[in-house]
Write a protein that holds these residues in place. Structure first.
Motif, mmCIF file in Angstrom:
data_model
loop_
_atom_site.group_PDB
_atom_site.id
_atom_site.type_symbol
_atom_site.label_atom_id
_atom_site.label_comp_id
_atom_site.label_asym_id
_atom_site.label_seq_id
_atom_site.Cartn_x
_atom_site.Cartn_y
_atom_site.Cartn_z
ATOM 1 N N SER A 98 -59.310 13.303 126.416
ATOM 2 C CA SER A 98 -60.702 13.569 126.772
ATOM 3 C C SER A 98 -61.648 13.599 125.580
ATOM 4 C CB SER A 98 -60.731 14.941 127.464
ATOM 5 O OG SER A 98 -62.004 15.509 127.483
ATOM 6 N N GLN A 100 -63.703 15.660 125.247
ATOM 7 C CA GLN A 100 -64.014 17.065 125.006
ATOM 8 C C GLN A 100 -62.985 17.721 124.086
ATOM 9 O OE1 GLN A 100 -65.866 18.831 128.794
ATOM 10 N NE2 GLN A 100 -65.291 16.757 129.383
ATOM 11 N N THR A 124 -58.183 7.878 127.770
ATOM 12 C CA THR A 124 -59.047 9.052 127.771
ATOM 13 C C THR A 124 -60.135 8.886 128.815
ATOM 14 O OG1 THR A 124 -61.054 9.586 126.480
ATOM 15 C CG2 THR A 124 -59.534 8.057 125.488
ATOM 16 N N ASN A 125 -60.725 10.017 129.180
ATOM 17 C CA ASN A 125 -61.822 9.932 130.143
ATOM 18 C C ASN A 125 -63.006 9.157 129.557
ATOM 19 O OD1 ASN A 125 -62.792 11.810 128.377
ATOM 20 N ND2 ASN A 125 -63.149 13.418 129.884
ATOM 21 N N SER A 126 -62.994 8.873 128.263
ATOM 22 C CA SER A 126 -64.022 7.989 127.702
ATOM 23 C C SER A 126 -63.913 6.585 128.289
ATOM 24 C CB SER A 126 -63.892 7.890 126.181
ATOM 25 O OG SER A 126 -64.371 9.075 125.597
ATOM 26 N N GLN A 323 -70.016 12.800 126.254
ATOM 27 C CA GLN A 323 -69.308 14.031 125.923
ATOM 28 C C GLN A 323 -69.525 14.410 124.463
ATOM 29 O OE1 GLN A 323 -65.334 14.189 128.247
ATOM 30 N NE2 GLN A 323 -65.662 12.057 127.708
ATOM 31 N N THR A 390 -59.387 17.301 130.697
ATOM 32 C CA THR A 390 -60.109 16.497 131.680
ATOM 33 C C THR A 390 -59.520 16.786 133.058
ATOM 34 O OG1 THR A 390 -60.668 14.219 132.342
ATOM 35 C CG2 THR A 390 -58.661 14.491 131.060
#
Ligand SMILES: Nc1nc2c(c(=O)[nH]1)N[C@H]1C(S)=C(S)[C@@H](COP(=O)(O)OP(=O)(O)OC[C@H]3O[C@@H](n4cnc5c(=O)[nH]c(N)nc54)[C@H](O)[C@@H]3O)O[C@H]1N2
Ligand SMILES: Nc1nc2c(c(=O)[nH]1)N[C@H]1C(S)=C(S)[C@@H](COP(=O)(O)OP(=O)(O)OC[C@H]3O[C@@H](n4cnc5c(=O)[nH]c(N)nc54)[C@H](O)[C@@H]3O)O[C@H]1N2
Ligand code: SF4
Ligand SMILES: [Mo]
Length: 860
Positions: A98, A100, A124-126, A323, A390
């Protein structure tokens, strides 16, 4: 003592001065010295203090539903990953991480997967957020480099926002834009919706969704025909593929038709651009989250390259990140499609990275991208998955399938700060991570500024930093020396050295000069921007040093389908953050939007019998979810907008992740969240009501519509249904009950008292009115509940402030409208002077401006 740190939320990356005021309380102020915000904070940053309590935190490792020691939990994770790899190969395991995470956390997770486990199955959530921008930058520049800085906004004469609701999602950048516009710059917003950002623009182009390539190619043609190309820059610094200019052959009228905007508006935009060398184009999810996201990014980059509007003060394309550490993740190479430190999987790069890590193996090729990764989990090809920071059971497209995949996966590990998340419910092992305010490390914001996040509180319970958790597992998997870090600074120095290792200037990402410092230097590190002003000299990080124009063409826009005639758009609210695990703790932030709404154009609403304020069901081939309808001409006909924030935990409706298709841009792998074929239908209810509780209910109230927000000392649930209401009583706590029933109106009001205090209030009605919630909410904090509880208001005249507009000072819509009317307030500043609204964080200033326009029109 005050600590300088960085905001937990968006990619603006605002600096914060945090002063601890108690065991778990903190005073938050903007850092006047931080270059990203110069002391300002938006509503989310301002109210960070409301989210640092320990309520709901995961404070111990859990194996299943049992508390376990760290030793046991870490051993289990290491053993299961090792066994799975031994039996099925490295490709059978994956990490899903994530933006984050802090850079140091991210670095070790990436190193473990790519250099030691030996596969690139770490995504990743990216991927859902920035990957189209990454791919677009790579195609055009040869490296994922964002050339712009926030200072460029101060130098621009024209600012274009494409697919970005900046006023809500990057509020401090937006305030900087407004300040520049007040000094004379022009603002153009390109967004199918009339957002609060669009309302304040000089020109709003409400384009047909997905027509951005046509719009930008049209602009390119206009610039060519108007003599606005920068021929010298093109000749010296840009590779132009053969036949490139034929892309830009459409005339103004056909482009206007494709984009479905008035030709006169389009012409105004094109003329403005052609005449304004100092132009910054910011873009975010309206561009990235599309099945043609990478092409849309390149269409924007093409225009900037062809007109020489790049690498110069006030003239830049500017991909803004979502983020807090989306950029740091890109720098360490945390996407499945990148290796490390802005290097890809080319043979030479693999050798460099493997030698640097002294690793036994190195991933040979890109790994599975998020959508494919969860598909592989669902098909049983990934047998051990570790999710960090995430909540994919909510945020992935086709989240219903993602839930099934998680449920069927033999081994799921979730590292989170919260005990009870939708994704955590599927975990075999849950690991308690350090939260904002406890973490220590670095983040990189949208404009390449690296700042420190610093701890304000000691680690609570048994929570541990994410980097520590990852390195402990790595050591237990057998890689002791490669993961022998004692502190984030150790990891930082290694990350810095990798960025410069065998880097003769071919990789712009370089933190040269930053590795020599000791731990004290790391602790004292001031924010700095890496890379200076990239491209200022016209050199690009491609083999021949030239940027590349990328031929992109507008994909045909699909005609509406018979069963799914509408286009579903999804996005964000001003005061909520993603799946609300943290903003959901803040009573102040909760009040801006209390329920998930589906925004519908009046024509569609009339045709389909959808009333403003009634419930509606939105369906797609993937799933369905409920929303409260808001009928508004800010939507284009045929299009719906819903928020992404509500989850299974917090609502029976608004579960937007269930709706989008699991389809992605073929180049970047980024899902097309902004345009899903959909249908909507009215949902009949026979009663509605609300439940106010001290704390949380033992379980979610059981009815058709139940949606939660935080209030001081408790929670507020809005309710509606179409059958009996008997089941609701199970959500009530024990205590002394008082009850009133009005059969004529079908109204039932119950209050539960515990030790004289209000413990719960349940108000339901079939035909009657419901009182405003505020007074009852305040009663939760009274030591002695008022005798008029069941009236739902104080003795004397009723006050209803209406929905909260200014969260900082808790000022409601009705109060503001009354002040505008009675005191004839003519602008936002006058409202501030009269009642204070909008004078702190400024996030509500666009809303205040609209109220003034509304009231003036109303009066006239
Ligand atoms: N309040 C708040 N702020 C946040 C976040 C949050 O959750 N809450 N999240 C952060 C994160 S991670 C991110 S990625 C950013 C996202 O920030 P934004 O990208 O600004 O937010 P979104 O609401 O996802 O989408 C932006 C706009 O794209 C428009 N759009 C949809 N389709 C199209 C199209 O085809 N063309 C064009 N030109 N526009 C289109 C939508 O109507 C929407 O208004 O916000 C960050 N900031
Ligand atoms: N339909 C639709 N879906 C979308 C989008 C959209 O526009 N439309 N936008 C997409 C985008 S751009 C994004 S960025 C994603 C965001 O989606 P997610 O990443 O799923 O959303 P968050 O709620 O931010 O999840 C972060 C989780 O990490 C936990 N957490 C917070 N801090 C830490 C920490 O320091 N360590 C650990 N281990 N855990 C922590 C939080 O409690 C929370 O559970 O959603 C994507 N999904
Ligand atoms: S704009 Fe708001 S949410 Fe974003 S970093 Fe700044 S204060 Fe935090
Ligand atoms: Mo994002």
């Amino acid at each position: 003592m005050s600590v300088k740190t960085t905001c937990a939320y968006c990619g603006v990356g605002c600096g914060i001065v945090a002063t601890r005021t108690g065991e778990r309380s903190v005073r938050i102020e903007g850092d006047p010295e931080h270059p990203a915000n110069r002391g300002r904070l938006c509503s989310k940053g301002t109210h960070l203090g409301e989210t640092v309590g320990l309520e709901g935190r995961l404070l111990h490792p859990m194996i299943g539903n049992r508390r376990a020691s760290w030793d046991k939990a870490l051993d289990l994770v290491a053993r299961r990953f090792r066994d799975t790899i031994a039996r099925h190969g490295p490709g059978s395991v994956a990490f899903y991480v994530s933006g984050q995470l802090l850079t140091e956390d991210y670095y070790v997770a990436n190193k473990l997967m790519k250099g030691f486990i030996g596969t690139a199955n770490i995504d990743t959530n990216s991927r859902l957020c920035m990957s189209s921008a990454v791919a677009g930058h790579n195609r055009a520049f040869g490296e994922d480099v964002v050339p712009a800085s926030y200072d460029d906004l101060d130098a621009a004469d024209l600012i274009i926002l494409v697919g970005s609701n900046t006023a809500w999602c990057h509020p401090i950048v937006y305030q900087r834009i407004r300040a520049r516009c007040d000094a004379g710059a022009k603002l153009v917003v390109i967004d199918p919706r009339r957002t609060e950002t669009a309302e304040e623009a000089d020109l709003h182009l409400a384009i047909r969704p997905g027509s951005d390539v046509a719009l930008m190619n049209g602009l390119l043609a206009w610039c060519r025909d108007a003599g606005a190309l920068d021929r010298a820059f093109l000749d010296a610094h840009v590779t132009v593929p053969e036949g490139f200019w034929t892309l830009a052959d459409g005339d103004l009228w056909s482009t206007a038709r494709t984009c479905d905007v008035p030709a006169a508006d389009l012409r105004r935009f094109y003329e403005l651009f052609a005449a304004t060398p100092r132009t910054v184009t910011l873009f975010s999810q309206g561009v990235n989250q599309s099945l043609a996201g990478t092409d849309q990014v390149n269409a924007i980059l093409n225009v900037h390259l062809a007109t020489g509007r790049i690498g110069k003060p006030g003239a830049q394309p500017f991909s803004i990140t979502g983020q807090p550490n989306a950029m740091g993740g890109r720098e360490v190479g945390g996407l499945a499609s990148t290796l490390a430190a802005h290097m890809d999987f080319a043979e030479g790069n693999r050798a460099i990275v493997q030698r640097f890590w002294a690793s036994p193996t190195i991933a040979a090729k890109p790994g599975l991208k998020a959508v494919d990764l969860f598909r592989a989990v669902g098909e049983g090809r990934i047998k051990a998955l570790w999710v960090m920071a995430t909540n994919p059971a909510v945020s992935m497209p086709d989240a219903g399938r993602v839930r099934e995949a998680l449920a069927g996966c033999p081994f799921v590990v979730v590292s989170d700060v919260m005990a009870d998340t939708d994704t955590g419910a599927f975990a075999h092992v849950r690991l308690p991570a350090a939260a904002w305010g406890e973490k220590d490390g670095t983040v990189t914001n949208s404009d390449r500024t690296i700042s420190r996040q610093r701890a304000i509180f000691p680690l609570p319970g048994e929570a541990k930093a994410d980097w520590w958790i990852v390195t402990q597992v790595a050591r237990r998997m057998g890689w002791k020396t490669a993961f022998a870090y004692d502190r984030p600074a150790d990891i930082w120095r290694e990350h810095v050295r990798l960025s410069t290792y065998r880097n003769d200037g071919t990789r712009l990402f370089s933190l040269t000069g930053r590795a020599s410092g000791g731990n004290a230097d790391y602790d004292a590190m001031e924010p700095f921007r890496w890379g200076g002003t990239p491209f200022a000299d016209g050199r690009f990080p491609t083999p021949d040093g030239r940027a590349r124009l990328v031929p992109v063409t507008q994909k045909p826009l699909a005609a509406p389908l018979r069963d799914w005639p509408l286009t579903l758009n999804t996005g964000r609210y001003r005061d909520h953050w993603h799946t609300m695990t943290r903003t959901g703790l803040s009573p102040k932030l909760a009040r801006h939007r209390e329920e998930p709404l589906v925004e519908v154009h009046p024509d569609d609403a009339a045709r389909l019998g959808i009333a403003n304020g009634a419930l509606a069901r939105v369906a797609t081939p993937q799933g369905e979810s409920l929303y409260r309808a808001r009928v508004t001409d800010a939507q284009r006909p045929g299009e719906l907008f819903v928020p992404i924030h509500w989850t299974h935990r917090t609502s029976t409706g608004g579960r937007t992740g269930l709706l989008p298709r699991p389809l992605a841009d073929p180049i970047s792998g980024q899902p097309g969240f902004k345009a899903t074929p959909a249908a909507i239908a009215a949902v009949a209810t026979t009663w509605r009501g609300f439940l106010i509780l001290a704390g949380e209910p033992a379980k979610r109230p059981d009815c058709l519509w139940a949606t939660r927000v935080a209030v001081p000392s408790g929670s507020l649930w809005e309710l509606a249904g179409d059958g009996g209401t008997g089941l609701l009583d199970t959500a009530l706590p024990a205590g002394e009950r008082i009850e009133a029933v009005d059969t004529a109106r079908g109204t039932r009001r119950v209050a539960v008292l515990a030790g004289g205090r209000l413990a719960a209030a349940l108000f339901l009605t079939e035909r009657g009115e419901l009182p405003p919630r505020d007074w009852l909410i305040d009663q939760l904090r009274e030591a002695e509940a008022a005798p008029t509880l069941l009236a739902g208001r104080a003795p004397g005249p009723a006050i209803d402030r209406g929905p909260i507009v200014c969260t900082c000072f808790d000022i409601g819509l009705r109060t503001i409208v009354a002040a505008i009317r009675e005191q004839q307030l003519a602008d936002v500043a006058a409202i501030g002077a009269a009642i204070g609204a909008g004078t702190n964080c400024g996030s509500c200033r666009p809303a205040l401006a609209r109220l003034i326009t509304g009231e003036t029109t109303h009066a006239a």
